[in-house]
Design a protein around this motif. Structure first.
Motif, short mmCIF file in Angstrom:
data_model
loop_
_atom_site.label_atom_id
_atom_site.label_comp_id
_atom_site.label_asym_id
_atom_site.label_seq_id
_atom_site.Cartn_x
_atom_site.Cartn_y
_atom_site.Cartn_z
N PHE A 32 30.78 -0.36 6.51
CA PHE A 32 29.67 -0.21 7.46
C PHE A 32 29.11 1.21 7.39
CE2 PHE A 32 27.87 0.68 11.66
CZ PHE A 32 27.04 -0.42 11.84
N ILE A 33 30.00 2.21 7.32
CA ILE A 33 29.56 3.60 7.23
C ILE A 33 28.76 3.84 5.95
CG2 ILE A 33 30.39 5.99 6.93
CD1 ILE A 33 32.66 5.31 8.88
N ASP A 34 29.18 3.22 4.86
CA ASP A 34 28.44 3.35 3.60
C ASP A 34 27.01 2.84 3.77
OD1 ASP A 34 27.97 3.92 0.93
OD2 ASP A 34 28.79 2.02 0.22
N ALA A 35 26.85 1.74 4.47
CA ALA A 35 25.51 1.20 4.73
C ALA A 35 24.71 2.13 5.65
CB ALA A 35 25.62 -0.19 5.34
N LEU A 36 25.40 2.74 6.63
CA LEU A 36 24.74 3.74 7.49
C LEU A 36 24.21 4.90 6.64
CD1 LEU A 36 27.08 4.21 10.61
CD2 LEU A 36 24.78 3.22 10.60
N CYS A 37 25.04 5.33 5.68
CA CYS A 37 24.67 6.47 4.83
C CYS A 37 23.40 6.18 4.03
CB CYS A 37 25.81 6.82 3.88
SG CYS A 37 27.23 7.59 4.71
N LEU A 38 23.21 4.92 3.65
CA LEU A 38 21.98 4.56 2.92
C LEU A 38 20.76 4.77 3.80
CD1 LEU A 38 20.59 3.38 0.43
CD2 LEU A 38 21.00 1.09 1.36
N GLU A 39 20.85 4.32 5.07
CA GLU A 39 19.73 4.50 6.00
C GLU A 39 19.48 5.98 6.28
OE1 GLU A 39 20.27 0.37 8.62
OE2 GLU A 39 20.35 2.33 9.61
N ILE A 40 20.55 6.71 6.54
CA ILE A 40 20.44 8.12 6.92
C ILE A 40 19.87 8.95 5.77
CG2 ILE A 40 21.75 10.18 7.57
CD1 ILE A 40 23.76 8.16 8.93
N SER A 41 20.38 8.73 4.58
CA SER A 41 19.92 9.52 3.42
C SER A 41 18.45 9.27 3.12
CB SER A 41 20.78 9.21 2.18
OG SER A 41 20.71 7.84 1.85
N SER A 42 17.98 8.05 3.38
CA SER A 42 16.56 7.75 3.12
C SER A 42 15.67 8.53 4.08
CB SER A 42 16.30 6.25 3.25
OG SER A 42 16.45 5.81 4.59
#
Length: 296
Positions: free
Chosen positions: A205-215
């Motif tokens: 779930f955190i990995d998916a959060l990181c995708l949103e945040i980095s964008s």
């Protein structure tokens, strides 16, 4: 140096004790009216600091603002009339966007920002534990930084290092925000220590959060790669595995959180860039619901 610390929470108290130990004249300014406050750091002897005295505030060379993000404006505005033009103001709080209402009134002052990974816990109003040693980054926002700013960084480094100067403090602030977006809401929702976020399902779930945040960070014109952010978050989870996040503590004790200035700020910037961040929005709503439940 004459230093006044605005806010006697965990981080403000931590800096107060270390700056006093380094030989500086340290006073405190709080929402109370007590004339002095006694603090004990770990097993060291107790220190009694003068508190809430305008004479100390007016002589301050540095005011370190260490309150919660949602307290920044209401805590800072009343003291501006007391501080001298040569006084440096150093803001250190989680999140971003809290100082926008204050900055226009600080044009005469040297304004700096600091982000730190030190961990501290107030066991009670007078007893403080340094729960984790970290690193502090300090810098200025464009026109608000004056000459001599780096001497403040050097002074802080001598008191509680390492402290490094960053000419691009926005990058450092966003990096801290990104990590907080991943760890703080989840620990509050799961009611757990940081280390308990290391299970495979939560990490996915955190990995998916990181995708949103980095964008979002990339759209803001700064550097943030998903893989690097995910690795950094895992490192922080491991390094602080025994710690409770500040947001966990706020929810646990029925206090307001800084979610509006952490995940809320990320969502605000995502909307401005026409980006979708549904996972972050989900966490934001869950924390706001917990805050609402605490109010009843």
């Amino acid at each position: 140096m004459n230093i006044c610390i605005l806010g006697a929470g965990a981080i403000g108290s931590l800096w107060a004790c270390y700056l006093h130990k380094a030989g500086h004249n340290v006073s405190l300014w709080t929402k109370g009216d007590e004339p002095s406050i006694t603090l004990s750091l770990d097993d060291l002897p107790a220190i009694t600091f003068p508190a809430n005295q305008t004479t100390h505030l007016s002589h301050a060379d540095l005011v370190l603002i260490a309150v919660k993000a949602w307290q920044v404006e209401t805590a800072t505005l009343p003291i501006i009339s007391f501080i001298k033009p040569s006084c440096t103001l150093l803001f250190t709080h989680n999140g971003m966007g809290a100082i926008q209402g204050v900055l226009p009134k600080l044009s005469k002052h040297n304004v700096l920002f600091a982000t730190t990974t030190h961990g501290a816990l107030k066991q009670n109003p007078h007893q403080l534990t340094h729960t984790g040693y970290g690193h502090t980054t300090i810098g200025a926002l464009q026109q608000y930084g004056h000459d001599g700013s780096r001497s403040i960084s050097d002074m802080l480094h001598q008191a509680l290092g390492p402290v490094t100067w960053d000419d691009n403090i926005q990058q450092a602030l966003w990096s801290k925000l990104a990590i907080n977006c991943c760890i703080n809401p989840l620990t509050a929702i799961k009611n757990c220590r940081n280390g308990e976020l290391g299970d495979p399902a939560t990490l996915a779930f955190i990995d998916a959060l990181c995708l949103e945040i980095s964008s979002v960070i990339h759209a803001e014109g700064l550097i943030c790669k998903r893989e690097a952010l995910f690795e950094q978050v895992q490192q922080v989870i491991q390094a602080t595995k025994d710690n409770y996040s500040s947001m966990h503590q706020d929810i646990y004790h029925g206090r307001a959180t800084e979610i509006d200035y952490i995940t809320g700020y990320l969502i605000q910037r995502a909307q401005a860039r026409n980006l979708n961040v549904p996972l972050n929005e989900k966490l934001f709503k869950q924390i706001k619901q917990q805050e609402a439940n605490n109010d009843h």
